[in-house]
Design a protein around this motif. Structure first.
Motif, PDB file in Angstrom:
ATOM      1  N   UNK A 224       5.349  13.567 -20.562  1.00  0.00           N
ATOM      2  CA  UNK A 224       5.555  14.820 -19.852  1.00  0.00           C
ATOM      3  C   UNK A 224       5.080  15.991 -20.706  1.00  0.00           C
ATOM      4  N   UNK A 225       4.623  17.033 -20.039  1.00  0.00           N
ATOM      5  CA  UNK A 225       4.216  18.276 -20.687  1.00  0.00           C
ATOM      6  C   UNK A 225       5.436  19.192 -20.753  1.00  0.00           C
ATOM      7  N   UNK A 226       6.019  19.319 -21.934  1.00  0.00           N
ATOM      8  CA  UNK A 226       7.233  20.118 -22.085  1.00  0.00           C
ATOM      9  C   UNK A 226       7.020  21.425 -22.818  1.00  0.00           C
ATOM     10  N   UNK A 227       5.808  21.699 -23.276  1.00  0.00           N
ATOM     11  CA  UNK A 227       5.503  23.002 -23.844  1.00  0.00           C
ATOM     12  C   UNK A 227       6.108  23.272 -25.203  1.00  0.00           C
ATOM     13  N   UNK A 228       6.458  22.239 -25.966  1.00  0.00           N
ATOM     14  CA  UNK A 228       7.071  22.461 -27.273  1.00  0.00           C
ATOM     15  C   UNK A 228       6.128  23.117 -28.273  1.00  0.00           C
ATOM     16  N   UNK A 229       4.825  22.944 -28.068  1.00  0.00           N
ATOM     17  CA  UNK A 229       3.877  23.525 -29.019  1.00  0.00           C
ATOM     18  C   UNK A 229       3.864  25.055 -28.955  1.00  0.00           C
ATOM     19  N   UNK A 230       4.366  25.641 -27.866  1.00  0.00           N
ATOM     20  CA  UNK A 230       4.419  27.099 -27.729  1.00  0.00           C
ATOM     21  C   UNK A 230       5.807  27.653 -28.050  1.00  0.00           C
ATOM     22  N   UNK A 231       6.715  26.815 -28.451  1.00  0.00           N
ATOM     23  CA  UNK A 231       8.070  27.261 -28.787  1.00  0.00           C
ATOM     24  C   UNK A 231       9.039  26.107 -28.733  1.00  0.00           C
ATOM     25  N   UNK A 232       9.393  25.567 -29.913  1.00  0.00           N
ATOM     26  CA  UNK A 232      10.344  24.461 -29.956  1.00  0.00           C
ATOM     27  C   UNK A 232      11.750  24.992 -29.667  1.00  0.00           C
ATOM     28  N   UNK A 233      12.432  24.459 -28.660  1.00  0.00           N
ATOM     29  CA  UNK A 233      13.722  25.037 -28.254  1.00  0.00           C
ATOM     30  C   UNK A 233      14.795  24.967 -29.330  1.00  0.00           C
ATOM     31  N   UNK A 234      14.857  23.873 -30.091  1.00  0.00           N
ATOM     32  CA  UNK A 234      15.876  23.780 -31.128  1.00  0.00           C
ATOM     33  C   UNK A 234      15.572  24.754 -32.263  1.00  0.00           C
ATOM     34  N   UNK A 235      14.305  24.915 -32.610  1.00  0.00           N
ATOM     35  CA  UNK A 235      13.941  25.897 -33.629  1.00  0.00           C
ATOM     36  C   UNK A 235      14.301  27.308 -33.172  1.00  0.00           C
ATOM     37  N   UNK A 236      14.133  27.586 -31.884  1.00  0.00           N
ATOM     38  CA  UNK A 236      14.491  28.893 -31.350  1.00  0.00           C
ATOM     39  C   UNK A 236      15.993  29.136 -31.475  1.00  0.00           C
ATOM     40  N   UNK A 237      16.781  28.127 -31.154  1.00  0.00           N
ATOM     41  CA  UNK A 237      18.235  28.257 -31.274  1.00  0.00           C
ATOM     42  C   UNK A 237      18.631  28.471 -32.728  1.00  0.00           C
ATOM     43  N   UNK A 238      18.056  27.684 -33.630  1.00  0.00           N
ATOM     44  CA  UNK A 238      18.412  27.793 -35.038  1.00  0.00           C
ATOM     45  C   UNK A 238      18.022  29.161 -35.616  1.00  0.00           C
ATOM     46  N   UNK A 239      16.918  29.721 -35.115  1.00  0.00           N
ATOM     47  CA  UNK A 239      16.507  31.050 -35.581  1.00  0.00           C
ATOM     48  C   UNK A 239      17.488  32.121 -35.117  1.00  0.00           C
ATOM     49  N   UNK A 240      17.961  31.998 -33.887  1.00  0.00           N
ATOM     50  CA  UNK A 240      18.885  32.990 -33.334  1.00  0.00           C
ATOM     51  C   UNK A 240      20.315  32.773 -33.817  1.00  0.00           C
ATOM     52  N   UNK A 241      20.692  31.500 -34.020  1.00  0.00           N
ATOM     53  CA  UNK A 241      22.073  31.155 -34.374  1.00  0.00           C
ATOM     54  C   UNK A 241      22.075  30.077 -35.450  1.00  0.00           C
ATOM     55  N   UNK A 242      21.901  30.452 -36.713  1.00  0.00           N
ATOM     56  CA  UNK A 242      21.831  29.446 -37.782  1.00  0.00           C
ATOM     57  C   UNK A 242      23.081  28.589 -37.898  1.00  0.00           C
ATOM     58  N   UNK A 243      24.217  29.086 -37.383  1.00  0.00           N
ATOM     59  CA  UNK A 243      25.468  28.344 -37.483  1.00  0.00           C
ATOM     60  C   UNK A 243      25.654  27.336 -36.362  1.00  0.00           C
ATOM     61  N   UNK A 244      24.774  27.312 -35.364  1.00  0.00           N
ATOM     62  CA  UNK A 244      24.927  26.369 -34.253  1.00  0.00           C
ATOM     63  C   UNK A 244      24.867  24.936 -34.774  1.00  0.00           C
ATOM     64  N   UNK A 245      25.745  24.085 -34.265  1.00  0.00           N
ATOM     65  CA  UNK A 245      25.826  22.711 -34.779  1.00  0.00           C
ATOM     66  C   UNK A 245      25.677  21.663 -33.690  1.00  0.00           C
TER      67      UNK A 245
END
Length: 359
Positions: A224-245
């Motif tokens: 499937x084409x999920x578009x991760x190369x234009x923005x990895x969702x987990x990396x985005x979360x970690x950038x916004x919320x480093x404490x997310x677990x």
């Protein structure tokens, strides 16, 4: 003249109230969860699977399930007592839609909010705690940890409009604002879990829910084409919320729909705890034996927390755990009891590797 298909659709409908809260049958059961007034307690544990729900219900007083309701839509409701206080466990299946059905339809059959002489609410209609499983997206939160979403939850959503005939043209994911959990309920859950499992096995941290197990949780699937190369969702979360677990699919919606129950923010109080089954950075996955032990001990602890938490409104300062600036993650001590861990990559899991066979 309006077209009417053949059949007596107006004389004997399969359910009533299609533009509100649909009910069916002579006893007015909700359409999906299949419950009616008197079936569900005001203190509720919600689980994803029937097996986990029954593991939690095994800790009812005397192990007695006083009422059991199974719906045609996959919901199971078990009601009993914990320390003499009525409690229910509801198995929902997975995802946002199933959580939405559960919260709305269960609240519909519970007593109305108690109010004071000046029409201020004095007690909640429901206390709800989700007890699930999750992946950890933090290096310092290993498999075998139980994460309590005391700070609340965010959500990462796949955006269909980012895709076109030639693949994604822009970042395909959106990270939502944090929805807080109920502070008093979260503290009660955290305290009971630490007593049952050991302080080093439990951590309070921000949760992230994905709209999918795959795309919005950053899993790689070449089909499937999920578009991760234009923005990895987990990396985005970690950038916004480093404490997310913890990362799963239901907690954000539980907290979101709970805060929207009327009167806003006060009718339904909610929190969540999740067993870290998979450590995403390393690929470690718990054994079935360890999961079952944590479900049993953790479920009993959450029942005790619910039974001990009053429905009456807490002081305003204790009502919610408001989001704060992200904290720098600190290393956690290892769980007090060693968990059985299986070394697998996500490629192994997606290819159908048998987790328990490799313990």
């Amino acid at each position: 003249m309006a077209y009417r298909p053949s059949g007596e659709v107006s004389k004997k409908p399969s359910y009533r109230g299609t533009n509100g809260m649909p009910r069916q049958g002579d006893d007015e059961r909700t359409l999906h969860v299949g419950v009616t007034e008197g079936d569900v307690a005001q203190r509720i544990v919600t689980c994803g699977t029937e097996e986990r729900a029954r593991a939690v219900a095994a800790s009812f007083d005397g192990g007695i399930i006083e009422r059991e309701i199974s719906s045609a839509r996959g919901f199971l409701t078990l009601t009993g007592n914990c320390n003499g206080v009525p409690v229910s466990v509801v198995a929902t299946g997975m995802g946002v839609a199933m959580m939405d059905f559960m919260v709305r339809e269960v609240v519909a059959v519970l007593p109305a909010v108690s109010v004071s002489d000046d029409d201020e609410p004095t007690a909640a209609r429901a206390l709800i705690v989700r007890f699930g499983t999750c992946g950890s997206i933090r290096e310092d939160v290993p498999a075998g940890t139980v994460v309590v979403c005391s700070p609340g939850s965010t959500m990462v959503r796949r955006q269909p409009d980012a895709f076109c005939m030639h693949g994604p043209q822009a970042c395909a994911y959106h990270v939502c604002n944090v929805v807080p959990s109920d502070g008093a309920l979260s503290r009660a859950v955290e305290g009971e879990l630490k007593t049952a499992l050991g302080a080093h096995s439990v951590v309070a941290a921000l949760n992230v829910s994905g709209c999918s197990f795959y795309s919005s949780q950053g899993r790689q699937d070449g089909s499937f084409e999920d578009g991760h190369e234009l923005g990895d969702p987990i990396a985005m979360v970690r950038a916004a919320h480093p404490d997310a677990a913890s990362c799963e699919m239901e907690t954000f919606h539980l907290l979101d729909v709970a805060r929207c129950a009327r009167p806003y923010g006060r009718a339904v109080r909610a929190s969540a705890a999740a067993i870290v089954v998979a450590h995403r950075p390393s690929g470690d996955v718990l054994s079935g034996e360890t999961i079952e032990r944590l479900e049993r001990l953790g479920g009993a602890a959450i029942l005790r927390a619910l039974a001990a938490t009053p429905l009456e409104m807490p002081a305003a300062a204790d009502a919610t755990a408001a989001p704060t600036a992200p904290a720098v993650p600190r290393p956690l001590a290892p769980p007090t009891s060693k968990a059985h861990v299986v070394k697998l990559s996500y490629a192994d899991l997606l290819s159908g590797a048998d987790v328990n066979a490799q313990v």
